[in-house]
Enzyme design. Structure first.
Site, PDB file in Angstrom:
ATOM      1  N   THR A 120       0.825  -1.205   0.000  1.00 49.27           N
ATOM      2  CA  THR A 120       0.000   0.000   0.000  1.00 49.27           C
ATOM      3  C   THR A 120       0.866   1.264   0.000  1.00 49.27           C
ATOM      4  OG1 THR A 120      -1.421   1.298   1.489  1.00 49.27           O
ATOM      5  CG2 THR A 120      -0.098  -0.377   2.522  1.00 49.27           C
ATOM      6  N   ASP A 121       0.295   2.360  -0.494  1.00 49.48           N
ATOM      7  CA  ASP A 121       1.017   3.641  -0.434  1.00 49.48           C
ATOM      8  C   ASP A 121       1.072   4.189   0.993  1.00 49.48           C
ATOM      9  OD1 ASP A 121      -1.653   4.369  -0.158  1.00 49.48           O
ATOM     10  OD2 ASP A 121      -1.618   5.930  -1.685  1.00 49.48           O
ATOM     11  N   GLU A 122       0.307   3.560   1.912  1.00 45.73           N
ATOM     12  CA  GLU A 122       0.286   4.080   3.286  1.00 45.73           C
ATOM     13  C   GLU A 122       1.624   3.881   3.991  1.00 45.73           C
ATOM     14  OE1 GLU A 122      -3.263   3.315   5.522  1.00 45.73           O
ATOM     15  OE2 GLU A 122      -4.435   3.030   3.701  1.00 45.73           O
ATOM     16  N   TYR A 147      -1.458  -0.735  11.095  1.00 47.38           N
ATOM     17  CA  TYR A 147      -1.652  -1.357   9.775  1.00 47.38           C
ATOM     18  C   TYR A 147      -0.491  -1.008   8.843  1.00 47.38           C
ATOM     19  CZ  TYR A 147      -3.169  -1.666   4.903  1.00 47.38           C
ATOM     20  OH  TYR A 147      -3.212  -1.916   3.552  1.00 47.38           O
ATOM     21  N   LYS A 151       2.614  -3.322   7.159  1.00 48.66           N
ATOM     22  CA  LYS A 151       2.800  -3.457   5.712  1.00 48.66           C
ATOM     23  C   LYS A 151       4.213  -2.995   5.328  1.00 48.66           C
ATOM     24  CE  LYS A 151       0.366  -4.651   2.970  1.00 48.66           C
ATOM     25  NZ  LYS A 151       0.029  -6.024   2.450  1.00 48.66           N
TER      26      LYS A 151
HETATM   27  N1  LIG Z   1      -7.996  -1.854  -0.154  1.00 44.48           N
HETATM   28  C1  LIG Z   1      -7.133  -0.976  -0.602  1.00 44.48           C
HETATM   29  O1  LIG Z   1      -7.504   0.134  -0.961  1.00 44.48           O
HETATM   30  C2  LIG Z   1      -5.669  -1.342  -0.724  1.00 44.48           C
HETATM   31  C3  LIG Z   1      -4.800  -0.438  -1.342  1.00 44.48           C
HETATM   32  C4  LIG Z   1      -3.464  -0.803  -1.511  1.00 44.48           C
HETATM   33  C5  LIG Z   1      -3.015  -2.024  -1.073  1.00 44.48           C
HETATM   34  N2  LIG Z   1      -3.872  -2.876  -0.456  1.00 44.48           N
HETATM   35  C6  LIG Z   1      -3.351  -4.192  -0.036  1.00 44.48           C
HETATM   36  O2  LIG Z   1      -4.001  -5.158  -0.834  1.00 44.48           O
HETATM   37  C7  LIG Z   1      -4.146  -6.380  -0.096  1.00 44.48           C
HETATM   38  C8  LIG Z   1      -5.596  -6.803  -0.103  1.00 44.48           C
HETATM   39  O3  LIG Z   1      -6.391  -5.774   0.470  1.00 44.48           O
HETATM   40  P1  LIG Z   1      -7.972  -5.895   0.528  1.00 44.48           P
HETATM   41  O4  LIG Z   1      -8.520  -4.529   0.594  1.00 44.48           O
HETATM   42  O5  LIG Z   1      -8.440  -6.836  -0.496  1.00 44.48           O
HETATM   43  O6  LIG Z   1      -8.143  -6.573   1.962  1.00 44.48           O
HETATM   44  P2  LIG Z   1      -9.364  -7.394   2.564  1.00 44.48           P
HETATM   45  O7  LIG Z   1      -9.332  -7.133   4.024  1.00 44.48           O
HETATM   46  O8  LIG Z   1     -10.613  -7.146   1.801  1.00 44.48           O
HETATM   47  O9  LIG Z   1      -8.955  -8.924   2.282  1.00 44.48           O
HETATM   48  C9  LIG Z   1      -7.938  -9.568   2.986  1.00 44.48           C
HETATM   49  C10 LIG Z   1      -8.102 -11.061   2.758  1.00 44.48           C
HETATM   50  O10 LIG Z   1      -7.014 -11.733   3.427  1.00 44.48           O
HETATM   51  C11 LIG Z   1      -7.532 -12.815   4.174  1.00 44.48           C
HETATM   52  N3  LIG Z   1      -6.642 -13.059   5.317  1.00 44.48           N
HETATM   53  C12 LIG Z   1      -6.469 -12.304   6.434  1.00 44.48           C
HETATM   54  N4  LIG Z   1      -5.584 -12.886   7.258  1.00 44.48           N
HETATM   55  C13 LIG Z   1      -5.164 -14.025   6.628  1.00 44.48           C
HETATM   56  C14 LIG Z   1      -4.251 -15.041   6.964  1.00 44.48           C
HETATM   57  N5  LIG Z   1      -3.558 -15.036   8.125  1.00 44.48           N
HETATM   58  N6  LIG Z   1      -4.055 -16.057   6.081  1.00 44.48           N
HETATM   59  C15 LIG Z   1      -4.750 -16.106   4.903  1.00 44.48           C
HETATM   60  N7  LIG Z   1      -5.647 -15.178   4.554  1.00 44.48           N
HETATM   61  C16 LIG Z   1      -5.854 -14.141   5.399  1.00 44.48           C
HETATM   62  C17 LIG Z   1      -8.917 -12.377   4.608  1.00 44.48           C
HETATM   63  O11 LIG Z   1      -9.743 -13.503   4.934  1.00 44.48           O
HETATM   64  C18 LIG Z   1      -9.390 -11.635   3.362  1.00 44.48           C
HETATM   65  O12 LIG Z   1      -9.999 -12.527   2.455  1.00 44.48           O
HETATM   66  C19 LIG Z   1      -3.585  -6.098   1.291  1.00 44.48           C
HETATM   67  O13 LIG Z   1      -2.261  -6.587   1.328  1.00 44.48           O
HETATM   68  C20 LIG Z   1      -3.608  -4.574   1.399  1.00 44.48           C
HETATM   69  O14 LIG Z   1      -2.590  -4.123   2.247  1.00 44.48           O
HETATM   70  C21 LIG Z   1      -5.184  -2.564  -0.272  1.00 44.48           C
END
Ligand SMILES: NC(=O)c1ccc[n+]([C@@H]2O[C@H](COP(=O)([O-])OP(=O)(O)OC[C@H]3O[C@@H](n4cnc5c(N)ncnc54)[C@H](O)[C@@H]3O)[C@@H](O)[C@H]2O)c1
Length: 331
Positions: A120-122, A147, A151
Site C-alpha cells: 500500500t502507499d500508506e 496497519y 505493511k
Molecule cells: N484496499 C485498498 O484500498 C488497498 C490499497 C493498496 C493495497 N492494499 C493491499 O491489498 C491487499 C488486499 O487488500 P484488501 O482490501 O483486499 O483486503 P481485505 O481485508 O478485503 O482482504 C484480505 C483477505 O485476506 C484474508 N486473510 C487475512 N488474514 C489471513 C491469513 N492469516 N491467512 C490467509 N488469509 C488471510 C482475509 O480472509 C481476506 O480474504 C492487502 O495486502 C492490502 O494491504 C489494499
C-alpha cells in the site's frame, strides 16, 4: 501458469481472481485464504468451479510450503487491512502481515518460486494537503498506523530476501481501491450501503483527507503487467491520478443515489488520520507501458454504486454488525 493467490476471498484478491480468469482462462489458480471476518467465499462463487480453494493461514508454514511447492508464482494479497481495526487491536496485523509474509518468503526461497507482494502507499505516511508532491519509489517509509507499519515491515522483509537470498520478487504499493466486493467497513461501500439501507452516511471530521482513488481492475491490470514484465527486486507504485477528498467522494455518492447534498452526519475523526496520499506511477507507465482503463472516477463510482444496489444479498447480512461496531466508537 499455476498461480497461488493469498487473500483471494478478500476485496482485491477476489477481483484479481475474476480479472485473471477473464483474461487468462488457461491459468490454474489456487486461493489460500483464512476467511477472517474480511474474507467472503461468496465473492468467489461465480468462479468456484474453476479454482482450487484452500482455507488456511499464510502464517501456517506447513500449508504454505505445500501450496507454494506446486505453484509457478505467488501473488500475496492476504493481510489484515483496516486501519481502524489496527488501532483497536494490532496483534492480528503482526501475525498476518509480518509473520505471514515471512512464512511466504521462506517457502518461495525453498522452492525457487516467483513472488509478487501486494502493498500500500500508506507505508509512505502522508503528505500535506497543499503539497504538490506525490509518492515515488524513492520516498522514505514513514508509516503512521499499526496497519501501515506492518505493511512497511512486510515490504522490507521482501527486499531483504531478494538481497540476501536472491529470491525472485517484486513489490507494488497501490493507492486506495474502490469497486465491487469491498467490505462495507471501508469508506466508499460503507456510505453507499448506508444510503441503500436507509441510514445516514458518516463523514470523518471535516472530510478534508485526500485519497488517490483507483478502480480495483486497474490495480489488478497493473499487477499482471508487473508479473509479465516487472524486474525482480523492483518496487512499482500503482495509481491513476484519482485524488479526491472524502467530502467530494461522499457528495458524488449522494448525488448518484438521488440524495440531498447535506444528508450525512459528521463523526469523530480517526486517530492519526493521514491527510493526503498521492501516487506518481510514471515508472509503471514508462517501463511497463501500463495504463488505467477507469480514467473517469465518476463513471467507476457509478458502476460501483450499481453493483452494491444489485448485490444486497452479498452485503446485507454484514450491515448491522458493522454499524454496531462503528456506533460503539461514536463513528
Ligand atoms: N484496499 C485498498 O484500498 C488497498 C490499497 C493498496 C493495497 N492494499 C493491499 O491489498 C491487499 C488486499 O487488500 P484488501 O482490501 O483486499 O483486503 P481485505 O481485508 O478485503 O482482504 C484480505 C483477505 O485476506 C484474508 N486473510 C487475512 N488474514 C489471513 C491469513 N492469516 N491467512 C490467509 N488469509 C488471510 C482475509 O480472509 C481476506 O480474504 C492487502 O495486502 C492490502 O494491504 C489494499
Amino acid at each position: 501458469m499455476r498461480l497461488l493467490v493469498t487473500g483471494g476471498a478478500g476485496f482485491i484478491g477476489a477481483n484479481f481472481v475474476h480479472y485473471t480468469l477473464r483474461r487468462h482462462p488457461e491459468h490454474q489458480i489456487t486461493v489460500l485464504d483464512a476467511l477472517t471476518y474480511a474474507g467472503n467465499e461468496a465473492s468467489l462463487a461465480p468462479v468456484r468451479d474453476s479454482i482450487e480453494f484452500v482455507r488456511g493461514s499464510v502464517a501456517d508454514a506447513a500449508v504454505v510450503d505445500e501450496l507454494v511447492g506446486r505453484s509457478d508464482a505467488v501473488v500475496h494479497f492476504a493481510a489484515e487491512s483496516h486501519n481502524d481495526n489496527s488501532l483497536r487491536d494490532p496483534s492480528p496485523f503482526l501475525t498476518t502481515n509480518i509473520i505471514g509474509t515471512y512464512t511466504i518468503l521462506e517457502a518461495v526461497r525453498k522452492h525457487g518460486v516467483r513472488l509478487h507482494h501486494i502493498s500500500t502507499d500508506e507505508v509512505y505516511g502522508d503528505l500535506e494537503l497543499d503539497d504538490p508532491a506525490k509518492f515515488t519509489p524513492e520516498t522514505p517509509y514513514n508509516p503512521s498506523s499499526p496497519y501501515s507499519s506492518t505493511k512497511a515491515g512486510s515490504d522490507l522483509l521482501v527486499r531483504a530476501w531478494v538481497r540476501s537470498f536472491g529470491i525472485e520478487a517484486t513489490i507494488s504499493n497501490c493507492s486506495n481501491n474502490y469497486g465491487p466486493y469491498q467490505h462495507i467497513e471501508k469508506f466508499i461501500p460503507r456510505q453507499i450501503t448506508n444510503v441503500l439501507a436507509g441510514l445516514r452516511p458518516k463523514l470523518y471530521g471535516q472530510g478534508e483527507n485526500v485519497r488517490d482513488w483507483i478502480h480495483v481492475d486497474d490495480h489488478n491490470s497493473a499487477v499482471h503487467a508487473i508479473l509479465d514484465k516487472g524486474r525482480s527486486g523492483e518496487t512499482y507504485l500503482i495509481g491513476s491520478d484519482g485524488e479526491r477528498n472524502n467530502r467530494e467522494v461522499l457528495s458524488m455518492i449522494l448525488e448518484l443515489l438521488g440524495q440531498p447534498g447535506d444528508a450525512f452526519d459528521q463523526v469523530t475523526d480517526r486517530a492519526g488520520h493521514d491527510l493526503r496520499y498521492a501516487i506518481d506511477a510514471s515508472k509503471l507507465r514508462d517501463e511497463l507501458g501500463w495504463k488505467p482503463q477507469f480514467t473517469d472516477f465518476r463513471d467507476g463510482l457509478a458502476a460501483t454504486v450499481d453493483w452494491y444496489r444489485d448485490n444486497e444479498a452479498w452485503w446485507g447480512p454484514l450491515k448491522k454488525q458493522v454499524e454496531a461496531k462503528y456506533a460503539a466508537q461514536g463513528q
